[in-house]
Design a protein around this motif. Structure first.
Motif, PDB file in Angstrom:
ATOM      1  N   SER A 205       0.838  -1.190   0.000  1.00 47.13           N
ATOM      2  CA  SER A 205       0.000   0.000   0.000  1.00 47.13           C
ATOM      3  C   SER A 205       0.875   1.242   0.000  1.00 47.13           C
ATOM      4  O   SER A 205       2.011   1.233   0.501  1.00 47.13           O
ATOM      5  N   ARG A 211      -2.304  -0.954  -3.271  1.00 50.64           N
ATOM      6  CA  ARG A 211      -1.939  -0.895  -4.689  1.00 50.64           C
ATOM      7  C   ARG A 211      -1.647  -2.278  -5.283  1.00 50.64           C
ATOM      8  O   ARG A 211      -1.952  -2.530  -6.445  1.00 50.64           O
ATOM      9  N   GLN A 212      -1.035  -3.159  -4.509  1.00 49.84           N
ATOM     10  CA  GLN A 212      -0.713  -4.497  -5.002  1.00 49.84           C
ATOM     11  C   GLN A 212      -1.307  -5.531  -4.044  1.00 49.84           C
ATOM     12  O   GLN A 212      -1.180  -5.400  -2.823  1.00 49.84           O
ATOM     13  N   GLY A 249      -0.142  -3.807 -10.226  1.00 49.14           N
ATOM     14  CA  GLY A 249      -0.478  -2.754  -9.281  1.00 49.14           C
ATOM     15  C   GLY A 249       0.587  -1.705  -9.101  1.00 49.14           C
ATOM     16  O   GLY A 249       0.468  -0.845  -8.225  1.00 49.14           O
ATOM     17  N   ALA A 257      -2.086   7.111 -11.532  1.00 51.21           N
ATOM     18  CA  ALA A 257      -1.567   6.899 -10.179  1.00 51.21           C
ATOM     19  C   ALA A 257      -0.288   7.712  -9.996  1.00 51.21           C
ATOM     20  O   ALA A 257       0.582   7.724 -10.871  1.00 51.21           O
TER      21      ALA A 257
END
Length: 283
Positions: A205, A211-212, A249, A257
């Motif tokens: 994160s 995120r992943q 991600g 992003a």
């Protein structure tokens, strides 16, 4: 077993974390956790010492956590090793492992500050499973021989600068070898506690935003294959680290992003291997 190194940079002392969560000093057994320790049956000596009792206890909370392996001889990286990551970056799924090297000097502790390089516009995150080599691997006969040379596993943050990596030149190493770009740890978890490295969840994160969220079962080339494959082209020495790729991600694959900037915080972890947290600074 969970092996770790505690103390100021360059002055870390070897330690072990037992199943009850207590930390013990290993300085009487070895000067460090490195290739020499691994190849000389160091983990087995630690098991025996733990069973016998008498190791001095450490207050781990009062000490910095360093990388769990002293500076490796080499850090070998595998790119595009998750199908979803290859797809998100617009790359073809590779028919053979994509291999590059990372400066071993990038390896830092799991909670150390990571520096955004000067001139960077695209510093990116990548959570990865790291394989730590415990015995010399040269021309292994097949993937089935890989387990005998693996000491254990750790969480690795393969930080990347995408403009340096992909836009300034075709040499990936330039975007991978910036200082502090490989936090490792907090522990080296010995291979006996990870019976199948393809059964581990990975997550990362940024500033509290997940995120992943991937899984090692989705690797294109699994750990035994990678260790065997690399041994056909280079000699893997005790203490060497293999970064095995990242799932989808990353900022490169997420339109809009933001890339990492000074002040950002990244948290990452892998099932059973612990977690990391870094605040980013400016080089």
């Amino acid at each position: 077993m969970r092996l770790l190194r505690l103390g100021a940079p360059g002055k870390e002392r070897p330690a072990v974390l037992d199943r009850e969560g207590d930390t013990y000093d290993l300085s009487a057994l070895t000067p460090d956790i490195d290739g020499r320790f691994l190849v000389s049956d160091g983990p087995q000596r630690v098991r025996q010492a733990l069973a016998a009792g008498g190791l001095p206890r450490l207050d781990a909370g009062a000490l910095r956590t360093g990388a769990p392996v002293a500076r490796p001889g080499k850090v070998v990286c595998v790119g595009l090793n998750y199908r979803d990551h290859a797809e998100e970056t617009g790359a073809a799924v590779p028919p053979r492992p994509v291999v590059f090297m990372k400066d071993p000097g990038t390896v830092v502790g799991p909670f150390d500050t990571v520096l955004v390089p000067r001139g960077s516009t695209k510093t990116d995150w990548e959570v990865e499973l790291a394989v730590v080599i415990g015995r010399r691997a040269r021309y292994l006969a097949g993937p089935e021989d890989a387990a005998a040379v693996v000491a254990g596993y750790a969480v690795s943050h393969d930080v990347s600068e995408r403009a340096f990596q992909l836009e300034l030149s075709p040499q990936w190493d330039l975007g991978k070898s910036c200082e502090t770009f490989n936090p490792l740890g907090p522990w080296l978890v010995t291979a006996d506690e990870v019976p199948n490295p393809q059964e581990l969840g990975l997550r990362l994160s940024v500033n509290g935003v997940l995120r992943q969220n991937g899984h090692t079962k989705d690797m294109i080339f699994d750990v035994p294959y990678l260790v065997w494959y690399l041994s056909q082209y280079m000699v893997l020495e005790p203490g060497d680290v293999i970064n095995t790729g990242t799932p989808a991600g990353v900022a490169l694959g997420l339109p809009g992003a933001p890339y990492l900037r000074p002040g950002d915080t990244v948290e990452l972890g892998i099932d059973g291997l612990g977690s990391q947290r870094q605040t980013f600074g400016q080089a």
